[in-house]
Design a protein around this motif. Structure first.
Motif, PDB file in Angstrom:
ATOM      1  N   LEU A   1       0.823  -1.213   0.000  1.00  0.00           N
ATOM      2  CA  LEU A   1       0.000   0.000   0.000  1.00  0.00           C
ATOM      3  C   LEU A   1       0.855   1.261   0.000  1.00  0.00           C
ATOM      4  O   LEU A   1       0.354   2.358   0.254  1.00  0.00           O
ATOM      5  CB  LEU A   1      -0.922   0.002   1.246  1.00  0.00           C
ATOM      6  N   GLU A   2       2.137   1.098  -0.312  1.00  0.00           N
ATOM      7  CA  GLU A   2       3.055   2.238  -0.263  1.00  0.00           C
ATOM      8  C   GLU A   2       2.752   3.296  -1.330  1.00  0.00           C
ATOM      9  O   GLU A   2       3.282   4.404  -1.278  1.00  0.00           O
ATOM     10  CB  GLU A   2       4.505   1.758  -0.413  1.00  0.00           C
ATOM     11  N   SER A   3       1.911   2.956  -2.298  1.00  0.00           N
ATOM     12  CA  SER A   3       1.546   3.963  -3.305  1.00  0.00           C
ATOM     13  C   SER A   3       0.603   5.017  -2.748  1.00  0.00           C
ATOM     14  O   SER A   3       0.207   5.925  -3.469  1.00  0.00           O
ATOM     15  CB  SER A   3       0.893   3.282  -4.512  1.00  0.00           C
ATOM     16  N   PHE A   4       0.221   4.880  -1.467  1.00  0.00           N
ATOM     17  CA  PHE A   4      -0.599   5.898  -0.815  1.00  0.00           C
ATOM     18  C   PHE A   4       0.204   6.495   0.337  1.00  0.00           C
ATOM     19  O   PHE A   4       0.679   5.765   1.213  1.00  0.00           O
ATOM     20  CB  PHE A   4      -1.890   5.275  -0.276  1.00  0.00           C
ATOM     21  N   ASP A   5       0.344   7.810   0.337  1.00  0.00           N
ATOM     22  CA  ASP A   5       1.177   8.438   1.358  1.00  0.00           C
ATOM     23  C   ASP A   5       0.464   8.463   2.708  1.00  0.00           C
ATOM     24  O   ASP A   5      -0.632   7.904   2.863  1.00  0.00           O
ATOM     25  CB  ASP A   5       1.639   9.836   0.905  1.00  0.00           C
ATOM     26  N   GLY A   6       1.077   9.138   3.667  1.00  0.00           N
ATOM     27  CA  GLY A   6       0.568   9.119   5.041  1.00  0.00           C
ATOM     28  C   GLY A   6      -0.748   9.845   5.229  1.00  0.00           C
ATOM     29  O   GLY A   6      -1.301   9.865   6.329  1.00  0.00           O
ATOM     30  N   LEU A   7      -1.249  10.445   4.164  1.00  0.00           N
ATOM     31  CA  LEU A   7      -2.565  11.080   4.219  1.00  0.00           C
ATOM     32  C   LEU A   7      -3.565  10.311   3.350  1.00  0.00           C
ATOM     33  O   LEU A   7      -4.762  10.564   3.403  1.00  0.00           O
ATOM     34  CB  LEU A   7      -2.448  12.524   3.725  1.00  0.00           C
ATOM     35  N   GLY A   8      -3.034   9.396   2.500  1.00  0.00           N
ATOM     36  CA  GLY A   8      -3.918   8.637   1.627  1.00  0.00           C
ATOM     37  C   GLY A   8      -3.886   9.095   0.179  1.00  0.00           C
ATOM     38  O   GLY A   8      -4.662   8.620  -0.646  1.00  0.00           O
ATOM     39  N   ARG A   9      -2.981  10.007  -0.125  1.00  0.00           N
ATOM     40  CA  ARG A   9      -2.872  10.511  -1.500  1.00  0.00           C
ATOM     41  C   ARG A   9      -2.058   9.525  -2.333  1.00  0.00           C
ATOM     42  O   ARG A   9      -1.085   8.947  -1.832  1.00  0.00           O
ATOM     43  CB  ARG A   9      -2.172  11.878  -1.463  1.00  0.00           C
ATOM     44  N   PHE A  10      -2.455   9.335  -3.595  1.00  0.00           N
ATOM     45  CA  PHE A  10      -1.699   8.436  -4.473  1.00  0.00           C
ATOM     46  C   PHE A  10      -0.353   9.058  -4.789  1.00  0.00           C
ATOM     47  O   PHE A  10      -0.239  10.260  -4.985  1.00  0.00           O
ATOM     48  CB  PHE A  10      -2.482   8.182  -5.757  1.00  0.00           C
ATOM     49  N   ARG A  11       0.688   8.252  -4.847  1.00  0.00           N
ATOM     50  CA  ARG A  11       2.028   8.746  -5.163  1.00  0.00           C
ATOM     51  C   ARG A  11       2.784   7.653  -5.900  1.00  0.00           C
ATOM     52  O   ARG A  11       2.426   6.456  -5.811  1.00  0.00           O
ATOM     53  CB  ARG A  11       2.778   9.137  -3.887  1.00  0.00           C
ATOM     54  N   THR A  12       3.817   8.054  -6.605  1.00  0.00           N
ATOM     55  CA  THR A  12       4.634   7.063  -7.307  1.00  0.00           C
ATOM     56  C   THR A  12       6.059   7.049  -6.779  1.00  0.00           C
ATOM     57  O   THR A  12       6.810   6.118  -7.050  1.00  0.00           O
ATOM     58  CB  THR A  12       4.681   7.360  -8.823  1.00  0.00           C
ATOM     59  N   LEU A  13       6.426   8.095  -6.015  1.00  0.00           N
ATOM     60  CA  LEU A  13       7.804   8.198  -5.524  1.00  0.00           C
ATOM     61  C   LEU A  13       7.821   8.246  -3.992  1.00  0.00           C
ATOM     62  O   LEU A  13       6.951   8.826  -3.357  1.00  0.00           O
ATOM     63  CB  LEU A  13       8.459   9.481  -6.045  1.00  0.00           C
ATOM     64  N   ASP A  14       8.828   7.640  -3.405  1.00  0.00           N
ATOM     65  CA  ASP A  14       9.113   7.784  -1.983  1.00  0.00           C
ATOM     66  C   ASP A  14      10.569   8.211  -1.886  1.00  0.00           C
ATOM     67  O   ASP A  14      11.462   7.482  -2.357  1.00  0.00           O
ATOM     68  CB  ASP A  14       8.894   6.442  -1.259  1.00  0.00           C
ATOM     69  N   GLN A  15      10.824   9.373  -1.327  1.00  0.00           N
ATOM     70  CA  GLN A  15      12.183   9.916  -1.246  1.00  0.00           C
ATOM     71  C   GLN A  15      12.823   9.982  -2.635  1.00  0.00           C
ATOM     72  O   GLN A  15      14.014   9.748  -2.791  1.00  0.00           O
ATOM     73  CB  GLN A  15      13.069   9.055  -0.320  1.00  0.00           C
ATOM     74  N   GLY A  16      12.010  10.268  -3.631  1.00  0.00           N
ATOM     75  CA  GLY A  16      12.538  10.401  -4.990  1.00  0.00           C
ATOM     76  C   GLY A  16      12.753   9.077  -5.702  1.00  0.00           C
ATOM     77  O   GLY A  16      13.153   9.050  -6.869  1.00  0.00           O
ATOM     78  N   VAL A  17      12.483   7.994  -5.009  1.00  0.00           N
ATOM     79  CA  VAL A  17      12.691   6.675  -5.611  1.00  0.00           C
ATOM     80  C   VAL A  17      11.334   6.103  -6.008  1.00  0.00           C
ATOM     81  O   VAL A  17      10.364   6.210  -5.241  1.00  0.00           O
ATOM     82  CB  VAL A  17      13.385   5.723  -4.608  1.00  0.00           C
ATOM     83  N   GLU A  18      11.285   5.502  -7.160  1.00  0.00           N
ATOM     84  CA  GLU A  18      10.020   4.946  -7.622  1.00  0.00           C
ATOM     85  C   GLU A  18       9.558   3.816  -6.691  1.00  0.00           C
ATOM     86  O   GLU A  18      10.354   2.948  -6.311  1.00  0.00           O
ATOM     87  CB  GLU A  18      10.172   4.414  -9.053  1.00  0.00           C
ATOM     88  N   ILE A  19       8.302   3.874  -6.349  1.00  0.00           N
ATOM     89  CA  ILE A  19       7.767   2.881  -5.422  1.00  0.00           C
ATOM     90  C   ILE A  19       7.420   1.602  -6.165  1.00  0.00           C
ATOM     91  O   ILE A  19       6.801   1.640  -7.235  1.00  0.00           O
ATOM     92  CB  ILE A  19       6.506   3.431  -4.720  1.00  0.00           C
ATOM     93  N   ASP A  20       7.813   0.481  -5.586  1.00  0.00           N
ATOM     94  CA  ASP A  20       7.385  -0.814  -6.125  1.00  0.00           C
ATOM     95  C   ASP A  20       6.357  -1.387  -5.167  1.00  0.00           C
ATOM     96  O   ASP A  20       6.703  -1.881  -4.092  1.00  0.00           O
ATOM     97  CB  ASP A  20       8.587  -1.760  -6.233  1.00  0.00           C
ATOM     98  N   PRO A  21       5.085  -1.299  -5.512  1.00  0.00           N
ATOM     99  CA  PRO A  21       4.049  -1.754  -4.583  1.00  0.00           C
ATOM    100  C   PRO A  21       3.775  -3.257  -4.649  1.00  0.00           C
ATOM    101  O   PRO A  21       2.834  -3.734  -4.010  1.00  0.00           O
ATOM    102  CB  PRO A  21       2.825  -0.961  -5.019  1.00  0.00           C
ATOM    103  N   ALA A  22       4.565  -3.997  -5.392  1.00  0.00           N
ATOM    104  CA  ALA A  22       4.308  -5.440  -5.487  1.00  0.00           C
ATOM    105  C   ALA A  22       4.573  -6.093  -4.139  1.00  0.00           C
ATOM    106  O   ALA A  22       5.632  -5.915  -3.551  1.00  0.00           O
ATOM    107  CB  ALA A  22       5.211  -6.054  -6.554  1.00  0.00           C
ATOM    108  N   SER A  23       3.586  -6.817  -3.630  1.00  0.00           N
ATOM    109  CA  SER A  23       3.763  -7.472  -2.340  1.00  0.00           C
ATOM    110  C   SER A  23       2.880  -8.713  -2.294  1.00  0.00           C
ATOM    111  O   SER A  23       2.361  -9.150  -3.337  1.00  0.00           O
ATOM    112  CB  SER A  23       3.418  -6.512  -1.213  1.00  0.00           C
ATOM    113  N   GLU A  24       2.685  -9.250  -1.090  1.00  0.00           N
ATOM    114  CA  GLU A  24       1.887 -10.465  -1.005  1.00  0.00           C
ATOM    115  C   GLU A  24       1.129 -10.560   0.315  1.00  0.00           C
ATOM    116  O   GLU A  24       1.541  -9.990   1.331  1.00  0.00           O
ATOM    117  CB  GLU A  24       2.785 -11.691  -1.155  1.00  0.00           C
ATOM    118  N   LEU A  25       0.025 -11.240   0.255  1.00  0.00           N
ATOM    119  CA  LEU A  25      -0.749 -11.555   1.456  1.00  0.00           C
ATOM    120  C   LEU A  25      -0.769 -13.078   1.587  1.00  0.00           C
ATOM    121  O   LEU A  25      -1.387 -13.771   0.763  1.00  0.00           O
ATOM    122  CB  LEU A  25      -2.186 -11.021   1.326  1.00  0.00           C
ATOM    123  N   ASP A  26      -0.068 -13.582   2.584  1.00  0.00           N
ATOM    124  CA  ASP A  26      -0.013 -15.029   2.813  1.00  0.00           C
ATOM    125  C   ASP A  26       0.270 -15.796   1.514  1.00  0.00           C
ATOM    126  O   ASP A  26      -0.408 -16.782   1.188  1.00  0.00           O
ATOM    127  CB  ASP A  26      -1.327 -15.517   3.446  1.00  0.00           C
TER     128      ASP A  26
END
Lengths: 447, 542
Positions: free
Chosen positions: B435-460
């Motif tokens: 869920l890192e593509s949403f910042d601490g307020l819930g706004r959509f974003r593509t960068l974190d600290q200028g680095v492109e976010i990779d939101p690929a993850s897994e649930l169980d």
């Protein structure tokens, strides 16, 4: 006149005779000539208080460098400079409650000397309860019985942790199922302390009659209930009796310091989402001192901010909850700032107590105030080298000028609690239960 | 002997430990035993004090809106996630009783302030007989059952005495009101029960007791006169009667507000009122925006449950939400007409359902940054009913301060690398990192600290990226609807479900599924269920 041991003025009489900041001349007459007892020889009361703040300290900036009588204030204790002689600092001790849950173990150990009760979640969010009464309640049962209000619970921040059960939400507990809700509004507290009814007022009679009818209902209901519910309804009946007592109460003659302030208007409302921590802490401290000066109560607990609370120290330019700051190694300076602000508010309280005369001395001379937290350092959830200050002389039972008593073998923090309870005249030989119980007071801070 | 009780205890221990190897599937899909193995054995009834919201609703029903606006009931303390559980276990203090006392008189004064109010409430010309009939009528509504003769006489005498003291009949009526509002018969849901006439050997709530439990659960307020009449006439004594009344209550005016109370607690939305954010990081944030976030989630849930009667799994995957102008701007969607309203979310985007809403994304975050751990913890604890253990002692020492700008994923890598952390943090961080593509307020974003976010993850072990895909996974996960059902049950009855309640819990789950996961059907099933009305016989029988 009541059959009590001292002459009593009704609170309404006090109100009628007093505008803002007018002392009551008649009261001085009630003291004996040597200033340590009432005219009838009854000694002045001893009193106990708890000043609690959540989330611990920065150990290296809290613990004084020197041990013994020649100690100097650390950075975080510096705000207590003006009352230094009244401080006994205890360090090097350890809480003796197993670390089943951070903050819960410390709160239970340092406030009740008893392990907490985990409430198995079975898939539900974690909670816990106290395993026994908090020590302010132990003290209240033994030294608070004759006053209008058996014990008073106050809180400054309105942001305690509310999702983990009573152990971390409240600091005063009658027992596992009886946490005590604190007053958070100084204005409401003022009304409670000084807004009592007059016996001749028909409204007072109506209030008392209503409570009597409620009591009858409760007794009828008791007969239909099982044991656990009966105990809870017993607690309800006790509360009703105490409400009755408060409605009928009158302010006993204490000292010339039992002075009515102008009506308190601070309600502890947020201003643009910011809590007025300092204003509320000071208003509460003033009322605490007055409640003692008027002998309305002898036991007070004061939660400056709670364990794992989301209190924000906006006065220091902070925007994050202090509890979150403690868990980030990059923001420990901000935690330190919060501790300093807290101790400044604690210093205001202690100075207020010292500035309130009683007999030949002041309120701090005849009281013991335990100042402590639910953890040593929040960053580590540590329970060793625990931060404890015992303020006051307790009628001469506590060392004065105070010392820095440093334990060398991680002794039980509960020893200090037992010392406090003994200092205020409870006559107890032990405190607490289970792994945290103590029967060995901390001799280093007692005279 | 190794019976089902023992293996249950073992399963509970595994779950209490709460953590596991990364990628490992859940140890047990369910911590209750299979329904068939354990006979129905509910826990005993307990007194449950009304919650502040229920108290207000009760005062409003009894005395009108002026009185409800005047009351100041004490705040309740939650246990295991719900005030209903705290109020079934904790006793009251003197300060709490004082608050009830002043609140009761404020309510009585407000309710009897004008001549028309007095006429409406008392309904007869001042006389002894009038006081008696007022006590009987008001008392029945306040105590949610008819008064006994002894009670009626005692309260009539109290009213007459007060009228004499005040030289005012209505003052006497007000004293009855203020007194009854302090009575345990009003302040508690008094649930004693009686032998169950439908099932010999078992114990169940009496008709009026069940009426009160149903009404407070389904409508947030006390039973109406009609429901009380029906209960006293035995209408709740049959499955069919209970169901008919449950539907009626679930479709009545108070039902929305009652369910809103549940969401407020269960989703933690109540904490939005004190949410703090770093103004440097989030200059757009304000307490007003936090209030919008709360209303968004509540209006969204209202729509799913009440307005459209959708499959409850839409709560996790719906491609629409409700927003104010400020929230629409935060989400980058068109503003709704009229200031606040329903807005579509773009198909194929990462935002959908509850987990795409700011009331989750901003609340479960730090003041200046996201917190994948807190977001993941919420999903585990609140949506999957999988508690996570606390961090080990001395844990702070393991997180060194960041040197320079690092992304959240980099910062949390230490959790992954250290086996002491990985067991629990894997359960939480994996969810949050998706869920890192949403910042601490819930706004959509593509960068974190200028680095492109990779939101690929897994649930169980199942891959996802973003709130919409996570919502789809959770919607298909049987644990989620079961967990929602459990939480509703806890809030409804004031205790965490026990092993002895496995059978009716299972039946409810089946019925919920059979309804196509319609939440209002679940509410009705629950209110009509055996678990809802049954208890163990008390150790002291009346």
């Amino acid at each position: 006149m009541s059959p009590g041991r001292t002459f009593r003025l009704s609170r309404r009489d006090v109100l009628r005779g007093a505008g803002a900041l007018v002392a009551l001349p008649a009261l001085e007459a009630m003291l004996g000539t040597d200033g340590t007892a009432y005219a009838d020889g009854t000694p002045l009361p001893l009193r106990f208080g708890v000043f609690f703040f959540g989330n611990g300290v920065i150990k290296s900036r809290w613990v004084p460098a020197e041990v013994g009588a020649a100690w100097s204030l650390s950075e975080e204790l510096a705000p207590l400079l003006n009352v230094k002689d009244y401080l006994n600092v205890s360090s090097g001790r350890e809480i003796k409650v197993a670390d089943l849950r951070g903050h819960h173990n410390g709160a239970a150990a340092i406030l009740s000397a008893t392990p907490f009760i985990p409430l198995p979640p079975n898939g539900a969010p974690y909670s816990s309860k106290f395993g026994g009464p908090s020590i302010d309640q132990v003290a209240a049962d033994l030294i608070g019985g004759t006053t209008t209000i058996k014990s008073l619970q106050l809180a400054v921040s309105k942001r305690p942790e509310k999702e983990q059960g009573p152990t971390v939400q409240f600091i005063s507990h009658r027992g596992p199922d009886s946490p005590l809700e604190p007053e958070v509004s100084p204005a409401s507290l003022f009304t409670r302390l000084f807004g009592g009814g007059l016996a001749a007022d028909p409204r007072t009679r109506v209030r008392l009659n209503a409570l009597d009818a409620v009591r009858e209902d409760a007794r009828r209901l008791q007969q239909r209930l099982g044991a656990a519910d009966r105990a809870r309804l017993d607690a309800h009946l006790t509360a009703i009796s105490e409400v009755r007592r408060e409605i009928l109460s009158s302010a006993p003659a204490g000292t010339g310091a039992c002075v009515l302030p102008a009506a308190v208007t601070e309600t502890n409302a947020d201003v643009n989402g910011v809590e007025p921590l300092q204003a509320v802490s000071r208003a509460m401290s003033d009322l605490w001192a007055l409640a003692w000066a008027c002998d309305l109560t002898r036991v007070v607990s004061f939660q400056h901010h709670g364990a794992t609370s989301s209190t924000v120290f906006a006065s220091e330019g902070q925007t994050a909850a202090e509890h979150l700051l403690t868990h980030d190694s990059a923001t420990q300076d901000q935690v330190h700032d919060a501790v300093v602000v807290t101790m400044r508010n604690g210093g205001y309280l202690l100075e207020k107590l010292r500035a309130t005369p009683e007999g030949a001395g002041n309120l701090l001379d005849r009281s013991c105030v335990l100042i402590t937290s639910d953890v040593c350092e929040g960053l580590y959830h540590s329970g060793t080298d625990y931060p404890i200050v015992v303020a006051g002389r307790a009628g001469g039972a506590l060392r004065y000028p105070g010392v820095h008593d440093r334990a060398t073998a991680s002794e039980n923090t509960s020893d200090v609690l037992l010392s406090c309870l003994q200092a205020v005249g409870t006559g107890l030989a032990s405190v607490g239960g289970g792994s945290a119980a103590s029967a060995t007071p901390c001799a280093g801070i007692l005279t | 002997m190794r019976g089902p009780g023992l293996s249950l205890a073992a399963a509970a221990l595994v779950l209490l430990a709460g953590c596991r190897e990364r990628g490992e599937p859940p140890a047990a899909p369910d911590d209750l035993p299979p329904a068939v193995t354990v006979p129905f054995a509910p826990p005993p009834f307990t007194l449950r004090r009304l919650q502040a919201s229920q108290y207000r609703r009760a005062v409003e029903a009894l005395l009108g809106p002026e009185a409800a606006a005047a009351v100041t009931p004490p705040e309740d303390a939650a246990i295991n996630g719900f005030k209903a559980i705290g109020n079934a276990q904790l006793s009251i203090s003197t300060a709490t009783a004082l608050r009830y006392e002043s609140s009761a008189f404020a309510a009585a004064d407000a309710a009897l302030a004008t001549a028309s109010q007095r006429a409406w409430l008392v309904g007869c010309e001042p006389s002894d007989a009038c006081m008696r009939s007022f006590v009987a009528r008001f008392g029945r509504r306040a105590f949610r059952r008819s008064l006994t003769d002894e009670e009626a006489s005692a309260w009539t005498a109290a009213g007459a005495d007060a009228a004499l003291a005040l030289n005012d009949f209505y003052g006497g009526a007000g004293a009855v009101v203020a007194g009854m509002l302090q009575s345990p018969d009003f302040l508690y849901l008094v649930e004693v029960g009686a032998p169950d006439p439908e099932r010999p050997g078992r114990w169940a709530l009496t008709g009026p007791e069940l009426a009160a439990r149903m009404a407070f659960f389904l409508t947030g307020g006390p039973p109406s006169d009609r429901l009380l009449d029906a209960a006293e006439a035995g209408e709740l004594g049959t499955d069919e009667g209970r169901r008919r009344w449950a539907w009626r209550l679930a479709l009545s005016g108070g039902a929305r507000a009652a369910l809103r109370e549940f969401w407020g607690e269960h989703l933690g939305l109540d904490a939005l009122s004190t949410l703090a954010k770093d103004p440097a990081a989030f200059p757009d944030f304000s307490p007003a925006l936090a209030a919008d976030m709360r209303e968004e989630t509540l209006a969204f849930a209202d729509d799913v449950v009440w307005d459209e009667d959708l499959d409850a799994r839409e709560l996790l995957r719906a491609r629409f939400t409700f927003a104010s102008a400020a929230l629409s701007d935060l989400y980058g969607v068109e503003r709704p007409a009229g200031g606040f309203g329903r807005v579509p979310l773009p198909a194929g985007g990462m935002r959908a359902g509850l987990l795409g809403q700011a009331g989750f994304l901003a609340l479960r975050a730090h003041e200046a940054q996201t917190s994948p751990t807190r977001r993941g913890l919420f999903v585990r604890e609140r949506l999957l009913c999988e508690p996570v253990s606390q961090p080990p002692a001395q844990v702070g020492a393991m997180l060194p301060p960041p040197e320079g700008a690092v992304t959240m994923r980099e910062r949390l890598a230490v959790h992954r690398a250290d086996p002491v952390c990985a067991g629990c943090h894997g359960m939480m961080d994996d969810i949050g990192l998706g869920l890192e593509s949403f910042d601490g307020l819930g706004r959509f974003r593509t960068l974190d600290q200028g680095v492109e976010i990779d939101p690929a993850s897994e649930l169980d072990g199942r891959a996802f990226a973003g709130a919409a895909e996570l919502g789809e996974l959770l919607a298909e996960d049987p644990r989620v609807m079961r967990c929602l059902q459990r939480n509703l049950f806890r809030a409804a009855v004031g205790h965490v479900e026990t092993p002895g309640e496995a059978a009716p819990m299972f039946e409810m789950e089946e019925a919920f599924a059979a309804s196509g996961y319609r939440l209002r059907a679940l509410l009705v099933e629950m209110a009509a269920s055996d678990a809802f009305r049954s208890g163990a016989p008390p150790e002291v029988t009346p």
